[in-house]
Design a protein around this motif. Sequence first.
Motif, PDB file in Angstrom:
ATOM      1  N   MET A 156       0.859  -1.176   0.000  1.00 12.28           N
ATOM      2  CA  MET A 156       0.000   0.000   0.000  1.00 12.28           C
ATOM      3  C   MET A 156       0.899   1.230   0.000  1.00 12.28           C
ATOM      4  O   MET A 156       1.867   1.301   0.757  1.00 12.28           O
ATOM      5  N   LYS A 200      -1.454  -0.752  -4.119  1.00 12.83           N
ATOM      6  CA  LYS A 200      -2.815  -0.312  -3.795  1.00 12.83           C
ATOM      7  C   LYS A 200      -2.756   0.944  -2.933  1.00 12.83           C
ATOM      8  O   LYS A 200      -1.689   1.278  -2.401  1.00 12.83           O
ATOM      9  N   HIS A 201      -3.886   1.678  -2.766  1.00 12.81           N
ATOM     10  CA  HIS A 201      -5.197   1.567  -3.397  1.00 12.81           C
ATOM     11  C   HIS A 201      -5.299   2.765  -4.311  1.00 12.81           C
ATOM     12  O   HIS A 201      -5.311   3.893  -3.835  1.00 12.81           O
ATOM     13  N   ASN A 205      -7.005   6.915  -1.623  1.00 11.70           N
ATOM     14  CA  ASN A 205      -7.650   6.199  -0.513  1.00 11.70           C
ATOM     15  C   ASN A 205      -6.900   6.571   0.770  1.00 11.70           C
ATOM     16  O   ASN A 205      -6.140   5.788   1.314  1.00 11.70           O
ATOM     17  N   MET A 243      -4.344  -2.421  -7.577  1.00 11.73           N
ATOM     18  CA  MET A 243      -5.687  -2.501  -7.000  1.00 11.73           C
ATOM     19  C   MET A 243      -6.288  -1.101  -6.959  1.00 11.73           C
ATOM     20  O   MET A 243      -5.698  -0.180  -6.391  1.00 11.73           O
ATOM     21  N   SER A 245      -9.307   1.701  -5.904  1.00  8.31           N
ATOM     22  CA  SER A 245      -9.786   2.019  -4.565  1.00  8.31           C
ATOM     23  C   SER A 245     -11.302   2.052  -4.453  1.00  8.31           C
ATOM     24  O   SER A 245     -12.024   2.118  -5.448  1.00  8.31           O
ATOM     25  N   ASP A 278     -10.635  -3.394  -5.465  1.00  7.32           N
ATOM     26  CA  ASP A 278     -10.682  -3.719  -4.048  1.00  7.32           C
ATOM     27  C   ASP A 278     -11.949  -4.537  -3.840  1.00  7.32           C
ATOM     28  O   ASP A 278     -12.843  -4.566  -4.689  1.00  7.32           O
TER      29      ASP A 278
END
Length: 819
Positions: A156, A200-201, A205, A243, A245, A278
Amino acid sequence: MEFNRTSVGRRSRGRLRRTALIAGASAMLLAAGTAVAPGASGVGAGDARGTVSVSPRVAALIARMSLDEKLSFVHGGTDPRALGQAGYIPGVPRLGIPELRLTDGPAGVRVNAHATAMPAPVALASSFDDRLARMFGQVIGRDGRALGQDVLLSPMTNIIRVPYAGRNFETFSEDPLLSSRMVSGEIGGIQSQGLIATVKHYAENNQEDNRMGVNVNVDEQTLRQIELPAFEAAVEAGAGAVMCSYNSVNGSHGCGSDELLNSILKEQWGFQGWVMSDWSATHATTDIVNGLDQEMPSGVFLGDKLKTAITNGTIPVSKLNDSVARILGQMNRFGLLDGAAGRRPARDPQGGAKVAQQVAESGSVLLKNTGKALPLTGEDTDIGLIGPTAKTPKVTGGGSSNVVPDSAASPLDTITQRAGRKATVRYAAGVDTTGAPIPATALSPALPAGSDGTITVTPAAPLDYSGTLTVPADGDYSFVYDLPAAYGALKIDGKSVITGFLGSSSATVHLTAGTHRFAANAQAIQGAPAKIRLNWVTPQAAQAAREQAVALARQVKTPIVFAHDDGTEGADRKNLSLPVDQDGLISAVADANPNTIVVLNTGSSITMPWLSKVKAVLDTYYPGENGAEATARLLYGDVNPSGKTTQTFPASESATPVAGDPLRYPGVNNQENYSEGIHVGYRWYDKEKAAPLFPFGHGLSYTSFAYRDLAVRQSHGTLTVSFTLKNTGTRDGDEVAQVYVGASPRTTAPQAVRSLGGYQKVHLRAGQSKSVRIQVDAQQLKYWNTSSHAWELGTGHREVWVGSSSRTLPLHGGVEVTR
């Protein structure tokens, strides 16, 4: 630690370039479509934006796949082996395409098995050590492969914007350069072991509260300069997947944003991997047209609905083919089409624990040290350890980072052992974070708890309790919700008290004597039943625990208070105070004994109303499975603290970039405005001339360092910043030397007063001097021009500072930046 030395994931650090389609691939894929829309062609045909390079092997496989087999790749399914991972893709056995298993893993592999529990990623970033970032990734990569997984849902790299955000511990920092270097190193390590990394995200996010409903309104310059650089760095490092969000960005939900997914990610950055949603973040079947390649965890939109859309021609089969080609392309790249799924390494728990401890030691931050209270010496023979995490180690945070460690020692044990036989080490909890079952006489109706106080929930039989709670007297009541394999929430009088996910969460509520509405729910997230527990701590029990701790503090020479918080996915912190009134505990202990030392097991910045009363503060974050060993070594000076803060610690709740403006956070009517613009973190504190509690980049040592002889020159689009760094103390140590660059006088766009341009971690023996050179690459001298929609160099005289934090900058110079 011995790792698999594979070539998987190696690629140039240069920006990815779009590559041409393999000759003949379109024709082969055209034949593969069982229900081809009029005019539809193969991968990329009819839509030149963000095309993916397709190897002959992948093209041939897609040509032989049925429509249903293709559809099985663009949404998740149910794993027949139920290995406990987060997601599953069935593969196509008749074509030799294996299954694909996806697992959580920001701080270690989260499956129903033991794994190496690494320190929180924010602790890794606090090391400012790119080499450690790669080692961190290698441990998780090997564990993931050994535990039967193929795709890691990590790292992340969202920017820390909101100090309250529940997942700040899972990401890296408030600075895009530091986050970019950390994510690059970690992805390189993960993928060197053959595990596919998922960054991610994407994007913005930056909070958990209302993460599924909030629409982030962010200007183009802020998006490009603050949030996106680390994602682009992940793409350049070769991340196999991205990924998207939950939140929306400028009116488009993250998993259906044509601008983010198609235009920026796939077209401008040339991303060749696949975009997965997600969990339950897909909103429409047309998301596949807007750049989404895979809906997780199931196929609400990209299953039967997509099949119907392709059959009736409203969505061309080329879109499906493109998504499948992206997934198969990464499987091919990582050897999964050549049997790598069946050739897995053995775990190396000892090697993993060694790296985990190294990260914990290098990333812990000594925030305060008055009168050389630390390190402890042989004269510290009468020690009192106070706080629950002194006895029961705080290993990791909740949610996706909740890992079952191979083992985790207690700080009480490691400190007792290090103190030696001549020392006395005693313990008091100070606060009760376990609590006791709420009496049946206080609840109407009673909770459906067993004789041991646990409540069993399954996916088919969740807890959905609504009733009343009667308390005998006014006071502060703490509630502890233990959700080891579940998520749940607690409301009192209609107000949210706890939102928890995979771990233990607590909160304190002031209640008046009498009856209150009381509602609790919980849902198991695995197939097996989960045993949860909802306890409380009465004011009387809390007072008794505190009095025992204060009594111990009066009896010993050196009290050490271990304090913690409960960072987790799914919920932001209500405030920046320590939960269950640990602030009151620390203050009371310090009043009883001025030699008090505090060890923090916290995931993000906190306020410290007791700071002036204590002698020293060591922040070890969530230090992983070898955190106790690392803590003992740091306290005794066996290793010299060298970590630096990666987020600004505010002086008060009212002095943060989002304070007093609900439109900035948490949003109003699902709308949130990033009106601070590029002034995130230390940039805001500098702009507003606000004094933080601890600035970005701050961290003390048991030795001291001096900076001198600054020289700055420009060459070939970069700055070379040279200076001499000397260890002026009596201990060997590491210093993170930081270079900050000022604004361009020829730029009218918003600019930071200064921004991090480069850094280097330097080891120096006691008394040693070293000449240090840090390069500031051209990208750190640019800003995003919203008129040309491109990066532009900020020319003219640029000031340059060098020092040990964003506010401690003893060297100051300048350079003329030209095109």
